[in-house]
Design a protein around this motif. Sequence first.
Motif, short mmCIF file in Angstrom:
data_model
loop_
_atom_site.label_atom_id
_atom_site.label_comp_id
_atom_site.label_asym_id
_atom_site.label_seq_id
_atom_site.Cartn_x
_atom_site.Cartn_y
_atom_site.Cartn_z
N GLU B 43 -19.22 -0.45 -46.61
CA GLU B 43 -20.01 -1.57 -47.10
C GLU B 43 -20.23 -2.53 -45.94
O GLU B 43 -19.32 -2.79 -45.16
CB GLU B 43 -19.23 -2.26 -48.22
CG GLU B 43 -20.09 -3.02 -49.21
CD GLU B 43 -19.25 -3.84 -50.17
OE1 GLU B 43 -18.22 -3.31 -50.66
OE2 GLU B 43 -19.61 -5.00 -50.41
N GLY B 44 -21.42 -3.04 -45.82
CA GLY B 44 -21.69 -4.00 -44.74
C GLY B 44 -22.19 -3.34 -43.45
O GLY B 44 -22.59 -4.03 -42.52
N PHE B 45 -22.16 -2.00 -43.41
CA PHE B 45 -22.70 -1.31 -42.24
C PHE B 45 -24.18 -1.65 -42.12
O PHE B 45 -24.94 -1.49 -43.06
CB PHE B 45 -22.53 0.20 -42.38
CG PHE B 45 -23.14 0.99 -41.24
CD1 PHE B 45 -22.41 1.25 -40.09
CD2 PHE B 45 -24.45 1.45 -41.32
CE1 PHE B 45 -22.97 1.96 -39.05
CE2 PHE B 45 -25.02 2.16 -40.27
CZ PHE B 45 -24.28 2.41 -39.13
N LEU B 46 -24.59 -2.16 -40.95
CA LEU B 46 -25.97 -2.60 -40.81
C LEU B 46 -26.55 -2.07 -39.50
O LEU B 46 -26.14 -2.47 -38.41
CB LEU B 46 -26.05 -4.13 -40.87
CG LEU B 46 -27.46 -4.69 -41.06
CD1 LEU B 46 -28.07 -4.22 -42.38
CD2 LEU B 46 -27.44 -6.22 -41.01
N LEU B 47 -27.49 -1.16 -39.65
CA LEU B 47 -28.05 -0.46 -38.49
C LEU B 47 -28.58 -1.40 -37.43
O LEU B 47 -28.38 -1.18 -36.23
CB LEU B 47 -29.19 0.46 -38.99
CG LEU B 47 -29.55 1.64 -38.11
CD1 LEU B 47 -28.39 2.61 -38.00
CD2 LEU B 47 -30.77 2.36 -38.67
#
Lengths: 409, 409
Positions: B43-47
Amino acid sequence: MSRKGGDHEQQPVRRMESPRSSHGQAIARILKTFRPEDFDLEEGFLLQTFTQMKGCGCKVPRPILLNLLKTFGATPSVANGGVGIGLDSCVVPLRHPGLKLVQTTDFFYPLVDDPYIMGRITAANVLSDLYAMGVSECDNMLMLLGVCKDFSDKQRDIVVREFIKGFKDTAAQAGTEVRGGQTVKCPWLLLGGVATSVVTDEEMLRVDRAVPGDVLILTKPLGGQVSVNSYEWLKTNDVRMREHHLDPKKVLRAAQQAMEQMCRLNKNAAIFARKYDAHACTDITGFGILGHADNLARAQKEKVRFVIDSLPIIEYMEEVARAMNGGNGFNLFGGTSAETSGGLLVVLPEDTAEEFRAELEKKESFPTFNIGRVIAAIEGEENGACMNHRIEVVPVPSSIHSSAIPINE
Amino acid sequence: MSRKGGDHEQQPVRRMESPRSSHGQAIARILKTFRPEDFDLEEGFLLQTFTQMKGCGCKVPRPILLNLLKTFGATPSVANGGVGIGLDSCVVPLRHPGLKLVQTTDFFYPLVDDPYIMGRITAANVLSDLYAMGVSECDNMLMLLGVCKDFSDKQRDIVVREFIKGFKDTAAQAGTEVRGGQTVKCPWLLLGGVATSVVTDEEMLRVDRAVPGDVLILTKPLGGQVSVNSYEWLKTNDVRMREHHLDPKKVLRAAQQAMEQMCRLNKNAAIFARKYDAHACTDITGFGILGHADNLARAQKEKVRFVIDSLPIIEYMEEVARAMNGGNGFNLFGGTSAETSGGLLVVLPEDTAEEFRAELEKKESFPTFNIGRVIAAIEGEENGACMNHRIEVVPVPSSIHSSAIPINE
């Protein structure tokens, strides 16, 4: 490992003076050594420090890459009228009868100090993927450039100018032109290109026809990765120079020898590979001699294994590699040490191999090497390449320090 | 600046259901919104955080680029049988009579959160340079990939897989295939490609024939850079959301609208530009509408100026840009805000322009825009583009939220 004399030992080759050749100019610049002050850059400016990875050594490791590429639903294959991912160039039949599109791209990071020489190496490296298919004429090049965001404006202008000059000079030497590209900002200085040719079937090699009894010819010695790394230690006064008791003069000489051969086009090798109807061909870059030999072996129609019997290595790089990592720095002796703009690995019948070598050596005035052979795969065995467990290491002295410069083209 | 009603105001366009279309699948994925957890990412992984620059906004600024390219001894020019650097694709006459090689490359950094959509955008963006030359068939694509060195192995595998899928799907939608590429490690996630076509003269446009009286048609609205940036603020809970009193729902909606149009191929626009024999054409990317219009105007044979009278802008992006930097965030109203995979700017005589628009809008079910006109340059004045000082801003509402999905292809 053993070392013995034999037909691999090279004598420095005498070359004719021909001061206007493009490659000769590159050699002269290499031997002069690059001084940042001469280009209005501050003393100590070192191109290689604008990345943490060098040349073709920045490639995603081969097993990981093969796994990632599964998304394409394709395995590496030789592209004779079909689809090829992972082996040098791709080949695409065109809507126009009898013609195929052959193209390739490559990009990486700086590995030598002179941006002009880096431009030449980058262009030679991308063109090499066409040459590996026996395609000797390139119709167009594009330049890929990631300008390091940490450069000052002045550094940027000087480095980019010299890089473009080198890239363009090598394109011209290859008989082609740079007609486009893309430039972005990047944390590391990123250098690359695209090479494209439209050819008839006669203008390219079918590279999947190796048979048992063929021999493996390599057109440039190995050890590039060892050489560019030890050269950087020398330039940065790195502790490894003293730790491994390295000789600065020999390190510099080897780096110059490596730079020369990274600038050298594989174009003549491609012309002669086609003339002598080579059975298979690839160029040696990031996966090292064993990785590329293995790729090529897997692409063959016959059930074959490629056996590498000897490793011709830039002089003094054997000693450097032995001084490191338990005697096998960069896995040089395991065959996976990366090359950038390495030689062609050309597979030929034994008799024509000697004619091929003689003609290429005469044309270029640099040595070539018989490094192994093709054998039949045993029943049930997969195609592939391996190292002879009694591999022979052959030091290759520099030709550019010992005789007249420059060479013919 | 004024705003008035008129022929630019768009009604949401009704579209037929056609669930199998490739672009329809992209829209469905965009509207679903990307949740990293659904792809086994944390969760929160942002490319977008794996770079400090976004999409075509990473380009080296145009004046600096033009200066650097002087090393090539070439100025940007339209390449009709000649050499073109800096304007979309390069065009190279081949050794084979009647055929020309048209090719282009582009690479940049992630600007949206979904790696699959990012793959689609990357492919659409590189293909767009062919379409800008009126070339509607691509013979081959290469993929360029710099895998972020800070990815975990798992992040790398998932992101690369989704990216490749998207890139491949858009290539297939365009009727071409990805047959090669290069993959390196890089501090930032680097994404790009190469598109190549071999064409006869009839298969491409001559894009240097604009004459006074022609009008400027734009096939996608502007505001991409504002939208991807405000979307990132939303995703990272950035203080600018509160500072500028931005409406999260409207920001999300605009981002989805932008993603749809970045995924949308300019292929149909290219087909109709050729059908209606457009006088000039380019695509809008990193230099913004004014930068690319200026490039195109300079390449014309006649002495002309391109005047931009109105800016169609993704709904709500005008408000966002006005809330920032003294009322002109990203210089949106100055015309240099970057687009990624923007529309084509097509120059046509006034009467055929309306036919072109009608046919393209019918085919695609998205609006097009008449944004300006071609006038004669005054004696001594250089070719170029400028903004009408009473420029009209036209908000363009989303079509994908208001009616049936997906569109025809």
